[in-house]
Design a protein around this motif. Structure first.
Motif, mmCIF file in Angstrom:
data_model
loop_
_atom_site.group_PDB
_atom_site.id
_atom_site.type_symbol
_atom_site.label_atom_id
_atom_site.label_comp_id
_atom_site.label_asym_id
_atom_site.label_seq_id
_atom_site.Cartn_x
_atom_site.Cartn_y
_atom_site.Cartn_z
ATOM 1 N N PRO A 154 -25.602 21.004 1.082
ATOM 2 C CA PRO A 154 -25.524 19.842 1.649
ATOM 3 C C PRO A 154 -26.067 18.702 0.906
ATOM 4 O O PRO A 154 -27.013 18.725 0.042
ATOM 5 N N VAL A 155 -25.598 17.430 1.125
ATOM 6 C CA VAL A 155 -25.950 16.434 0.583
ATOM 7 C C VAL A 155 -27.193 15.612 0.941
ATOM 8 O O VAL A 155 -27.532 15.812 2.163
ATOM 9 N N PRO A 156 -28.189 15.432 -0.192
ATOM 10 C CA PRO A 156 -29.280 14.967 0.472
ATOM 11 C C PRO A 156 -29.396 13.473 1.208
ATOM 12 O O PRO A 156 -28.216 12.974 0.800
ATOM 13 N N LEU A 157 -30.137 13.250 1.939
ATOM 14 C CA LEU A 157 -30.296 11.949 2.633
ATOM 15 C C LEU A 157 -31.087 10.961 2.090
ATOM 16 O O LEU A 157 -32.121 11.534 1.462
ATOM 17 N N ALA A 158 -31.155 9.679 2.278
ATOM 18 C CA ALA A 158 -31.922 8.708 1.715
ATOM 19 C C ALA A 158 -33.302 8.776 2.482
ATOM 20 O O ALA A 158 -33.373 9.120 3.471
ATOM 21 N N ALA A 159 -34.394 9.020 1.601
ATOM 22 C CA ALA A 159 -35.804 8.576 2.257
ATOM 23 C C ALA A 159 -35.964 7.238 2.762
ATOM 24 O O ALA A 159 -35.439 6.128 2.393
ATOM 25 N N THR B 68 -37.232 10.993 -6.756
ATOM 26 C CA THR B 68 -37.509 10.167 -8.349
ATOM 27 C C THR B 68 -38.045 8.813 -7.795
ATOM 28 O O THR B 68 -37.205 7.978 -6.793
ATOM 29 N N LEU B 69 -38.982 8.372 -7.949
ATOM 30 C CA LEU B 69 -39.748 7.095 -7.579
ATOM 31 C C LEU B 69 -39.511 6.187 -8.951
ATOM 32 O O LEU B 69 -39.771 6.521 -9.938
ATOM 33 N N VAL C 164 -36.633 5.059 -4.062
ATOM 34 C CA VAL C 164 -36.825 6.605 -4.030
ATOM 35 C C VAL C 164 -35.190 7.007 -3.895
ATOM 36 O O VAL C 164 -34.438 6.903 -3.021
ATOM 37 N N VAL C 165 -35.205 7.863 -5.066
ATOM 38 C CA VAL C 165 -33.659 8.644 -5.092
ATOM 39 C C VAL C 165 -34.130 10.001 -4.675
ATOM 40 O O VAL C 165 -34.787 10.829 -5.465
ATOM 41 N N SER C 166 -33.158 10.592 -3.699
ATOM 42 C CA SER C 166 -33.271 12.143 -3.169
ATOM 43 C C SER C 166 -32.400 12.843 -3.946
ATOM 44 O O SER C 166 -31.081 12.239 -4.215
#
Length: 235
Positions: free
Chosen positions: A35-40, A78-79, A113-115
């Protein structure tokens, strides 16, 4: 001419053995899709606010704990923090939903933030938030450097008349004015004009790389300078 029957049987057997097959080879199961991660969703420091909750470690630095809500289908975050005065970016990764970072006091920053998830190269990026990391007491803060430019960094646009656009904000809610510099040299030194709006018209030559920059000034006389934006015109 007749062929003796003793030669027919071996020929038939040979044909059966050469063309036959078991037909039972299993079809490989397809790999399950990750599943593709969703944005935080960002939580703290607040957008367009002063951050006063950092732990002071020196006259020039404080530690700020960045927080965000967990996003679905995500293993790591990743912040990325950008110093809006120098343009310098720093990135750190974590599997948690908070991270403590040492920052300069009295400085404006933006952060995202990158998920990401194991087993896929797909990522999702949060909104961009901006804040001012508190320093010594200041009666009136400089505005945030101009951001979200159009044309966007590195894109190609049609030559001729165009409206350069950007966003601006100020912690104190002061009214802002802008001086815009546009040039074919980097850094740009030619003043295109001043405006109280967040856009200004320009005329562009074909097949040219342009550099532009915005100086934001508030009603108290404080100012900030954006990073240098860049775009190209088509031939």
């Amino acid at each position: 001419m007749k062929i003796a029957s003793k030669y027919i049987v071996p020929l038939v057997l040979l044909t059966l053995f050469s063309c036959g097959g078991s037909g039972d080879d299993p079809t490989p199961e397809p790999e399950p899709e990750v599943p593709v991660p969703l944005a935080a969703t960002l939580v703290f420091p607040d957008n367009n606010e002063e951050c006063t909750e950092g732990v002071i470690v020196s006259d020039t630095e404080s530690q700020v704990t960045f927080q965000w809500a967990a996003s679905e289908n995500t293993d790591d975050y990743t912040l990325t923090i950008q110093n809006l005065e120098t343009g310098v970016e720093t990135s750190s990764s974590t599997s948690n939903t908070e991270l403590q970072v040492t920052l300069n006091r009295g400085t404006a920053y933006s952060w995202i933030v990158v998920s990401s998830a194991d087993g896929t190269n797909e990522t999702a990026t949060s909104e961009t938030w901006r804040f001012y990391n508190a320093g010594a007491a200041i009666e009136n803060y400089a505005p945030f450097p101009a951001y979200d430019p159009y044309p966007e960094m590195g894109i190609e646009v049609v030559s001729g008349n165009i409206s350069l656009q950007w966003e601006g904000s100020d912690l104190d809610g002061d009214s802002l004015s802008y001086s815009v510099y546009l040039d074919t040299a980097n850094p740009p030194t030619t003043l295109l004009g001043g405006t109280a709006s967040t856009n200004i018209d320009a005329t562009l030559e074909a097949d040219t790389i342009y550099y532009w920059q915005v100086i934001s000034t508030d009603s108290a006389g404080n100012s900030s300078t954006s990073e240098i934006f860049e775009f190209r015109t088509s031939s």
